[in-house]
Design an enzyme around this catalytic site. Sequence first.
Site, PDB file in Angstrom:
ATOM      1  N   ALA A 168      33.933 -42.815  55.244  1.00  0.00           N
ATOM      2  CA  ALA A 168      34.882 -43.932  55.208  1.00  0.00           C
ATOM      3  C   ALA A 168      35.109 -44.393  53.772  1.00  0.00           C
ATOM      4  O   ALA A 168      34.207 -44.314  52.941  1.00  0.00           O
ATOM      5  CB  ALA A 168      34.339 -45.090  56.041  1.00  0.00           C
ATOM      6  N   ALA A 170       4.165 -51.793  52.779  1.00  0.00           N
ATOM      7  CA  ALA A 170       3.009 -50.882  52.779  1.00  0.00           C
ATOM      8  C   ALA A 170       3.333 -49.638  51.985  1.00  0.00           C
ATOM      9  O   ALA A 170       4.498 -49.255  51.840  1.00  0.00           O
ATOM     10  CB  ALA A 170       2.642 -50.502  54.208  1.00  0.00           C
ATOM     11  N   GLY A 174      20.683 -51.045  58.147  1.00  0.00           N
ATOM     12  CA  GLY A 174      21.427 -52.292  58.047  1.00  0.00           C
ATOM     13  C   GLY A 174      22.694 -52.267  58.874  1.00  0.00           C
ATOM     14  O   GLY A 174      23.018 -53.227  59.593  1.00  0.00           O
ATOM     15  N   CYS A 220      16.215 -44.135  56.799  1.00  0.00           N
ATOM     16  CA  CYS A 220      14.917 -44.426  57.403  1.00  0.00           C
ATOM     17  C   CYS A 220      14.592 -43.442  58.530  1.00  0.00           C
ATOM     18  O   CYS A 220      13.515 -42.855  58.568  1.00  0.00           O
ATOM     19  CB  CYS A 220      14.921 -45.855  57.924  1.00  0.00           C
ATOM     20  SG  CYS A 220      13.369 -46.341  58.671  1.00  0.00           S
ATOM     21  N   GLU A 252       3.411 -41.115  47.960  1.00  0.00           N
ATOM     22  CA  GLU A 252       3.205 -40.864  49.393  1.00  0.00           C
ATOM     23  C   GLU A 252       3.294 -39.358  49.678  1.00  0.00           C
ATOM     24  O   GLU A 252       2.437 -38.798  50.370  1.00  0.00           O
ATOM     25  CB  GLU A 252       4.255 -41.614  50.225  1.00  0.00           C
ATOM     26  CG  GLU A 252       3.980 -43.115  50.303  1.00  0.00           C
ATOM     27  CD  GLU A 252       5.030 -43.886  51.107  1.00  0.00           C
ATOM     28  OE1 GLU A 252       4.734 -45.007  51.503  1.00  0.00           O
ATOM     29  OE2 GLU A 252       6.147 -43.377  51.329  1.00  0.00           O
ATOM     30  N   LYS A 306       8.626 -39.336  57.421  1.00  0.00           N
ATOM     31  CA  LYS A 306       7.508 -39.450  56.468  1.00  0.00           C
ATOM     32  C   LYS A 306       6.234 -39.902  57.169  1.00  0.00           C
ATOM     33  O   LYS A 306       5.173 -39.311  57.002  1.00  0.00           O
ATOM     34  CB  LYS A 306       7.890 -40.455  55.374  1.00  0.00           C
ATOM     35  CG  LYS A 306       6.767 -40.775  54.435  1.00  0.00           C
ATOM     36  CD  LYS A 306       7.037 -42.029  53.651  1.00  0.00           C
ATOM     37  CE  LYS A 306       6.752 -43.286  54.454  1.00  0.00           C
ATOM     38  NZ  LYS A 306       7.078 -44.519  53.732  1.00  0.00           N
ATOM     39  N   GLU A 353     -11.768 -58.607  58.889  1.00  0.00           N
ATOM     40  CA  GLU A 353     -12.481 -59.889  58.840  1.00  0.00           C
ATOM     41  C   GLU A 353     -12.813 -60.305  57.400  1.00  0.00           C
ATOM     42  O   GLU A 353     -13.045 -61.475  57.118  1.00  0.00           O
ATOM     43  CB  GLU A 353     -13.746 -59.877  59.698  1.00  0.00           C
ATOM     44  CG  GLU A 353     -14.849 -58.970  59.200  1.00  0.00           C
ATOM     45  CD  GLU A 353     -16.098 -59.007  60.093  1.00  0.00           C
ATOM     46  OE1 GLU A 353     -16.502 -60.099  60.499  1.00  0.00           O
ATOM     47  OE2 GLU A 353     -16.656 -57.923  60.373  1.00  0.00           O
ATOM     48  N   CYS A 380      11.387 -43.381  56.266  1.00  0.00           N
ATOM     49  CA  CYS A 380      10.214 -43.949  56.943  1.00  0.00           C
ATOM     50  C   CYS A 380       9.692 -43.111  58.105  1.00  0.00           C
ATOM     51  O   CYS A 380       8.492 -42.836  58.188  1.00  0.00           O
ATOM     52  CB  CYS A 380      10.538 -45.330  57.510  1.00  0.00           C
ATOM     53  SG  CYS A 380      11.872 -46.221  56.726  1.00  0.00           S
ATOM     54  N   HIS A 403     -15.285 -59.206  64.520  1.00  0.00           N
ATOM     55  CA  HIS A 403     -16.409 -58.429  64.035  1.00  0.00           C
ATOM     56  C   HIS A 403     -16.771 -57.322  65.005  1.00  0.00           C
ATOM     57  O   HIS A 403     -16.759 -57.551  66.217  1.00  0.00           O
ATOM     58  CB  HIS A 403     -17.616 -59.366  63.837  1.00  0.00           C
ATOM     59  CG  HIS A 403     -18.771 -58.683  63.201  1.00  0.00           C
ATOM     60  ND1 HIS A 403     -18.796 -58.375  61.850  1.00  0.00           N
ATOM     61  CD2 HIS A 403     -19.933 -58.216  63.734  1.00  0.00           C
ATOM     62  CE1 HIS A 403     -19.938 -57.761  61.581  1.00  0.00           C
ATOM     63  NE2 HIS A 403     -20.648 -57.653  62.697  1.00  0.00           N
ATOM     64  N   TYR A 422       6.534 -45.304  44.939  1.00  0.00           N
ATOM     65  CA  TYR A 422       5.844 -45.162  46.220  1.00  0.00           C
ATOM     66  C   TYR A 422       6.213 -43.891  46.966  1.00  0.00           C
ATOM     67  O   TYR A 422       5.366 -43.261  47.608  1.00  0.00           O
ATOM     68  CB  TYR A 422       6.009 -46.426  47.080  1.00  0.00           C
ATOM     69  CG  TYR A 422       7.268 -46.516  47.919  1.00  0.00           C
ATOM     70  CD1 TYR A 422       7.271 -46.073  49.238  1.00  0.00           C
ATOM     71  CD2 TYR A 422       8.443 -47.036  47.404  1.00  0.00           C
ATOM     72  CE1 TYR A 422       8.421 -46.154  50.020  1.00  0.00           C
ATOM     73  CE2 TYR A 422       9.593 -47.123  48.167  1.00  0.00           C
ATOM     74  CZ  TYR A 422       9.580 -46.687  49.475  1.00  0.00           C
ATOM     75  OH  TYR A 422      10.712 -46.759  50.239  1.00  0.00           O
TER      76      TYR A 422
HETATM   77  P1  FAD Z   1      20.691 -46.224  54.968  1.00  0.00           P
HETATM   78  O1  FAD Z   1      19.654 -46.306  55.998  1.00  0.00           O
HETATM   79  O2  FAD Z   1      20.523 -45.224  53.893  1.00  0.00           O
HETATM   80  O3  FAD Z   1      22.069 -45.984  55.706  1.00  0.00           O
HETATM   81  C1  FAD Z   1      23.261 -45.775  55.027  1.00  0.00           C
HETATM   82  C2  FAD Z   1      24.132 -44.891  55.886  1.00  0.00           C
HETATM   83  O4  FAD Z   1      25.459 -44.921  55.372  1.00  0.00           O
HETATM   84  C3  FAD Z   1      23.707 -43.433  55.862  1.00  0.00           C
HETATM   85  O5  FAD Z   1      23.546 -42.952  57.174  1.00  0.00           O
HETATM   86  C4  FAD Z   1      24.859 -42.725  55.151  1.00  0.00           C
HETATM   87  O6  FAD Z   1      25.075 -41.416  55.631  1.00  0.00           O
HETATM   88  C5  FAD Z   1      26.022 -43.631  55.493  1.00  0.00           C
HETATM   89  N1  FAD Z   1      27.136 -43.580  54.540  1.00  0.00           N
HETATM   90  C6  FAD Z   1      27.084 -43.629  53.194  1.00  0.00           C
HETATM   91  N2  FAD Z   1      28.298 -43.634  52.674  1.00  0.00           N
HETATM   92  C7  FAD Z   1      29.166 -43.571  53.724  1.00  0.00           C
HETATM   93  C8  FAD Z   1      30.576 -43.539  53.831  1.00  0.00           C
HETATM   94  N3  FAD Z   1      31.348 -43.598  52.738  1.00  0.00           N
HETATM   95  N4  FAD Z   1      31.115 -43.456  55.063  1.00  0.00           N
HETATM   96  C9  FAD Z   1      30.348 -43.407  56.195  1.00  0.00           C
HETATM   97  N5  FAD Z   1      29.005 -43.450  56.141  1.00  0.00           N
HETATM   98  C10 FAD Z   1      28.423 -43.543  54.920  1.00  0.00           C
HETATM   99  N6  FAD Z   1      11.557 -48.360  53.941  1.00  0.00           N
HETATM  100  C11 FAD Z   1      10.601 -49.010  54.640  1.00  0.00           C
HETATM  101  O7  FAD Z   1      10.795 -50.172  55.007  1.00  0.00           O
HETATM  102  N7  FAD Z   1       9.412 -48.407  54.946  1.00  0.00           N
HETATM  103  C12 FAD Z   1       9.141 -47.124  54.589  1.00  0.00           C
HETATM  104  O8  FAD Z   1       8.067 -46.603  54.873  1.00  0.00           O
HETATM  105  C13 FAD Z   1      10.131 -46.415  53.879  1.00  0.00           C
HETATM  106  N8  FAD Z   1       9.939 -45.126  53.519  1.00  0.00           N
HETATM  107  C14 FAD Z   1      10.920 -44.448  52.876  1.00  0.00           C
HETATM  108  C15 FAD Z   1      10.695 -43.120  52.530  1.00  0.00           C
HETATM  109  C16 FAD Z   1      11.648 -42.382  51.879  1.00  0.00           C
HETATM  110  C17 FAD Z   1      11.390 -40.955  51.534  1.00  0.00           C
HETATM  111  C18 FAD Z   1      12.889 -43.006  51.554  1.00  0.00           C
HETATM  112  C19 FAD Z   1      13.958 -42.232  50.830  1.00  0.00           C
HETATM  113  C20 FAD Z   1      13.136 -44.336  51.875  1.00  0.00           C
HETATM  114  C21 FAD Z   1      12.143 -45.055  52.543  1.00  0.00           C
HETATM  115  N9  FAD Z   1      12.334 -46.398  52.889  1.00  0.00           N
HETATM  116  C22 FAD Z   1      11.349 -47.082  53.559  1.00  0.00           C
HETATM  117  C23 FAD Z   1      13.560 -47.125  52.510  1.00  0.00           C
HETATM  118  C24 FAD Z   1      14.522 -47.236  53.693  1.00  0.00           C
HETATM  119  O9  FAD Z   1      14.771 -45.965  54.225  1.00  0.00           O
HETATM  120  C25 FAD Z   1      15.811 -47.881  53.217  1.00  0.00           C
HETATM  121  O10 FAD Z   1      15.520 -49.096  52.577  1.00  0.00           O
HETATM  122  C26 FAD Z   1      16.761 -48.156  54.378  1.00  0.00           C
HETATM  123  O11 FAD Z   1      17.075 -46.985  55.064  1.00  0.00           O
HETATM  124  C27 FAD Z   1      18.033 -48.823  53.851  1.00  0.00           C
HETATM  125  O12 FAD Z   1      18.934 -49.022  54.908  1.00  0.00           O
HETATM  126  P2  FAD Z   1      20.500 -49.098  54.608  1.00  0.00           P
HETATM  127  O13 FAD Z   1      21.124 -49.492  55.879  1.00  0.00           O
HETATM  128  O14 FAD Z   1      20.736 -49.891  53.403  1.00  0.00           O
HETATM  129  O15 FAD Z   1      20.896 -47.606  54.215  1.00  0.00           O
END
Ligand code: FAD
Length: 451
Positions: free
Chosen positions: A114, A343, A15, A42, A180, A50, A445, A47, A440, A176
């Site tokens: 932060a 998925a 995000g 991710c 997985e 994995k 299908e 993701c 097909h 999930y």
């Molecule tokens: P994140 O991607 O977790 O990013 C947050 C970031 O903030 C991290 O890098 C963290 O280090 C940083 N952070 C935290 N606190 C601080 C701070 N105070 N200061 C500075 N940095 C900070 N989703 C799918 O869509 N498909 C999948 O197949 C899938 N498989 C997954 C498998 C596993 C094992 C896991 C655990 C999750 C999976 N997900 C999957 C979910 C997906 O990874 C998350 O929904 C997604 O990463 C969320 O994004 P985000 O930006 O909210 O948080």
Amino acid sequence: MSYDYDLFVIGAGSGGIATARRGAQYGAKVGIAEYDRLGGTCVNRGCVPKKLMVYASHFPSHFDAATGYGWSPVKSQLDWLKMITAVNDEVTRLNGIYQRMLDNSKVEVYRGRAALVDAHTVAIGDQKVTADKILVAVGGKPVKPSIPGIEHAITSDDIFNLKEQPKHLVVLGGGYIGIEFACILKGLGSEVTLIIRADKILRGFDDDIRSEIQEAMQKHGIRILNNMTDLAITKSDTGLQITVKQADNAEETILADAVSLAATGRIPNLEGLGIENTAVEVDGGAIAVNEYSQTAEPNIYAVGDCTDRINLTPVAINEGRAFADTHFGGKSRTMSYENVPTAIFTTPEAATVGLTELEATEKYGEDKIKVFRSRFRPMYYTLPNHDEKTLMKLVVNTDTDQVLGAHMVGDHAGEIIQGVAIAVKMGATKAQFDATVGIHPSSAEEFVTMR
Ligand code: FAD
């Protein structure tokens, strides 16, 4: 008042990075803080690694199927360390790509944890920056259940760093992520036991999908212990002993290597974030936001897993981009949470979009719902004579003929449902599905030939 940045993002995960780049593309001055590797859960622990391991886990079944097609038997052994090193090398490559993407977008990256100092100030170590708007995108972290001996268990974060393949992995939790990993490790040759508290895996998903995956996992040799209580883990010289109580109170002890995987849930990563220095509110452990991802502190926004809406990468990205479009691009919009496809990368794979049969029945009444099902052995498995099944299901509103939900268990379910999701999102009717010509021979299908 002037600030150092138009937007400061805390967390460079799915995000955070998407929002920072989109904001910068609109001309905003953007900074982002990250204390870990770029890319977030991710890319580093979710993701991506994995899915690479899912691919690795499929080869034994392909080798086996090959003989049905006339190939001589393949004898091949997994080098776990080689596989896990290759996976991590790919993650490192992606970290570099993210750094370059942020640099190219002129987003300034701060390395460090932060914390919010006040509504417009963020501290990263000794440094302080100010921003007109702050976006919190700190994601989530795994939680271990409070059971005796849980300190001996690892989480999904740790599995990507194991130097040796577990001989016997015990997975706790039927969500999930747990199932997985159960399928991945089984495919890679480990013995796997899955322990769940409920009677079935994947609470919240369509019931037919849950049963189909569970049965297939059992058929592939994963032992599933359901309705389990009173779990405890003890460590001995030979490994771990996991004891559980079954519904009839009988106790069962499972021996695993020094690895059991606690995949029982994740919580928003709000520790040390300084939320108390602002008016931001927390509800049920997650940052409370409105449909514009705005918190109770009007200039602070939050997206992704830390808001615990739908915890998926494309959702975090979409929420972030909607925020950036609204505030920096002059295109006010919100994220739509209806018909978000997803998925489950088990073996067999599953994917789903829209309402489950139960949700549709509860919403419209049983007499207004018609369900179409197709269960068959895909052509690929006929020559190898593998007993693998694909299940497809459509949930239809009989009043409007609209397809409310599409669910599938079977090879390439994610790829197939992604296309079906467009039709469901557009409100397509069953008649429109039926009027679509099938490809097909394919499994897909079936979605346009179910009667
Ligand atoms: P994140 O991607 O977790 O990013 C947050 C970031 O903030 C991290 O890098 C963290 O280090 C940083 N952070 C935290 N606190 C601080 C701070 N105070 N200061 C500075 N940095 C900070 N989703 C799918 O869509 N498909 C999948 O197949 C899938 N498989 C997954 C498998 C596993 C094992 C896991 C655990 C999750 C999976 N997900 C999957 C979910 C997906 O990874 C998350 O929904 C997604 O990463 C969320 O994004 P985000 O930006 O909210 O948080």
